[in-house]
Design an enzyme around this catalytic site. Structure first.
Site, PDB file in Angstrom:
ATOM      1  CG  HIS A  91      -0.322   0.109   2.532  1.00  0.00           C
ATOM      2  ND1 HIS A  91       0.551  -0.836   3.030  1.00  0.00           N
ATOM      3  CD2 HIS A  91      -0.422   1.056   3.504  1.00  0.00           C
ATOM      4  CE1 HIS A  91       0.941  -0.482   4.246  1.00  0.00           C
ATOM      5  NE2 HIS A  91       0.378   0.671   4.553  1.00  0.00           N
ATOM      6  CG  ASP A 132       4.904   2.625   7.189  1.00  0.00           C
ATOM      7  OD1 ASP A 132       4.053   3.152   6.470  1.00  0.00           O
ATOM      8  OD2 ASP A 132       4.619   1.786   8.075  1.00  0.00           O
ATOM      9  CG  HIS A 186      -3.897  -0.082   6.304  1.00  0.00           C
ATOM     10  ND1 HIS A 186      -3.732  -0.110   7.664  1.00  0.00           N
ATOM     11  CD2 HIS A 186      -2.860   0.663   5.822  1.00  0.00           C
ATOM     12  CE1 HIS A 186      -2.660   0.586   7.989  1.00  0.00           C
ATOM     13  NE2 HIS A 186      -2.119   1.077   6.900  1.00  0.00           N
ATOM     14  CG  ASP A 192       0.734  -1.413   7.392  1.00  0.00           C
ATOM     15  OD1 ASP A 192       1.593  -2.312   7.414  1.00  0.00           O
ATOM     16  OD2 ASP A 192       0.979  -0.217   7.624  1.00  0.00           O
TER      17      ASP A 192
HETATM   18 ZN    ZN Z   1       2.969   0.450   7.803  1.00  0.00          ZN
HETATM   19 ZN    ZN Z   2      -0.041   1.545   6.513  1.00  0.00          ZN
END
Ligand code: ZN
Ligand code: ZN
Length: 304
Positions: free
Chosen positions: A91, A95, A180, A202
């Site tokens: 995604h 990060d 997410h 995530d």
């Molecule tokens: Zn993340």
């Molecule tokens: Zn994320």
């Protein structure tokens, strides 16, 4: 391949005997998983790199997520960046993609000649185009001075939806839209000639992910420890803890996810928060309550 080994046993006499032993030969694996980084969240820290993974199957590298520093981590794992071919983004949170443009330009600078297939959710195509534009000056001068090929034609972006994503060289990749919150996140499943791997990206607990991961050998899943979230302080983001609680998976929920999916090995990664004061037992405790299989607390550059 598995089989019995023969072990030299030295008896009381001078002669050694070759006898069958019960030492089980460890089969040579065709797949190798390296946890390049294991922390969640965009803020760098000294203890863990942001979460990303490298899967190598029959010598071919597959990279899952491209956070800051991923190019260096791949080199540390023994990967020649010029051999980058398959890149999967779960995604578009920083990060997971802050190192994407750097990875492409550094792979190109390392001698990339073949096409890189890049998979992930929209707006990946726009993000990649912007990264190439940001590096246009360097690309232009190196093409002129070093005779390098253009980079853009080597990068093929696939904005994916749930279902089959890729099948090549005995590796089949499927993805599922996890949960997410507001950001589309694809979990990926890699079925290789010897093992199956699932990478969550995530997500909060997701039925789609459980279905994707059913019976997998290895599930690499994000996790948070709610009792430690109070240590996160960010004056610029007063709602950050609320965001984390609503869009991620607790250790206890993760144990239930792994049990429901019936995976063999659960690997905890994308740890939130990534404080060194949190012990492995603290990470394991909640998951163990619900999952009786093998559980591994991920560490940077760990190989499985
Ligand atoms: Zn993340
Ligand atoms: Zn994320």
């Amino acid at each position: 391949m598995t089989g019995w080994t023969r072990r030299r046993v030295l008896g009381a006499g001078a002669a050694g005997l070759l006898v069958p032993s019960l030492v089980h030969a460890r089969p040579r694996r065709r797949s190798r998983l390296v946890l390049l980084g294991t922390k969640g969240g965009p803020t760098p820290n000294r203890f863990r790199a942001p979460a990303s993974n490298l899967l190598v199957v029959d010598g071919e590298p597959y990279v899952i997520d491209a956070p800051d520093g991923v190019a260096s981590r791949l080199v540390q794992a023994g990967i020649d960046l010029a051999r980058l071919r398959n890149l999967f983004v779960t995604h578009n949170h920083s990060d997971h993609n802050a190192g994407l443009g750097a990875l492409l330009i550094l792979a190109w600078g390392s001698g990339l000649q073949d096409q890189v297939d890049l998979y992930g959710p929209a707006p990946l195509r726009r993000l990649v185009a912007a990264q190439l534009a940001a590096n246009a000056y360097d690309i232009q001068v190196r093409r002129a001075e070093e005779g390098r090929p253009p980079l853009a034609p080597l990068v093929r972006v696939h904005e994916i939806s749930a279902g089959p994503a890729m099948a090549r060289n005995g590796v089949r990749v499927r993805c599922a839209l996890a949960d997410h919150l507001t950001v589309p996140n694809y979990a990926y499943r890699f079925d290789t000639p010897d093992r199956s791997f699932v990478f969550s990206g995530d997500t909060r607990p997701s039925e789609a992910l459980i279905a994707l991961a059913r019976g997998a050998d290895v599930l690499v899943h994000e996790v948070m420890l709610p009792s430690a979230l109070g240590g996160i302080v960010d004056r610029n983001a007063p709602r950050v803890i609320d965001h984390i609680l609503r869009s991620h998976t607790t250790t206890e929920e993760l144990g239930r996810v792994a049990a429901a999916a019936g995976v063999r090995t659960l690997v905890l990664s994308h740890l939130v928060p990534a404080f060194p004061s949190i012990t492995d037992d603290m990470w394991l405790e909640g998951a163990r309550r619900h999952f009786s299989g093998e559980i591994i607390v991920g560490r940077d550059m760990m190989e499985l």
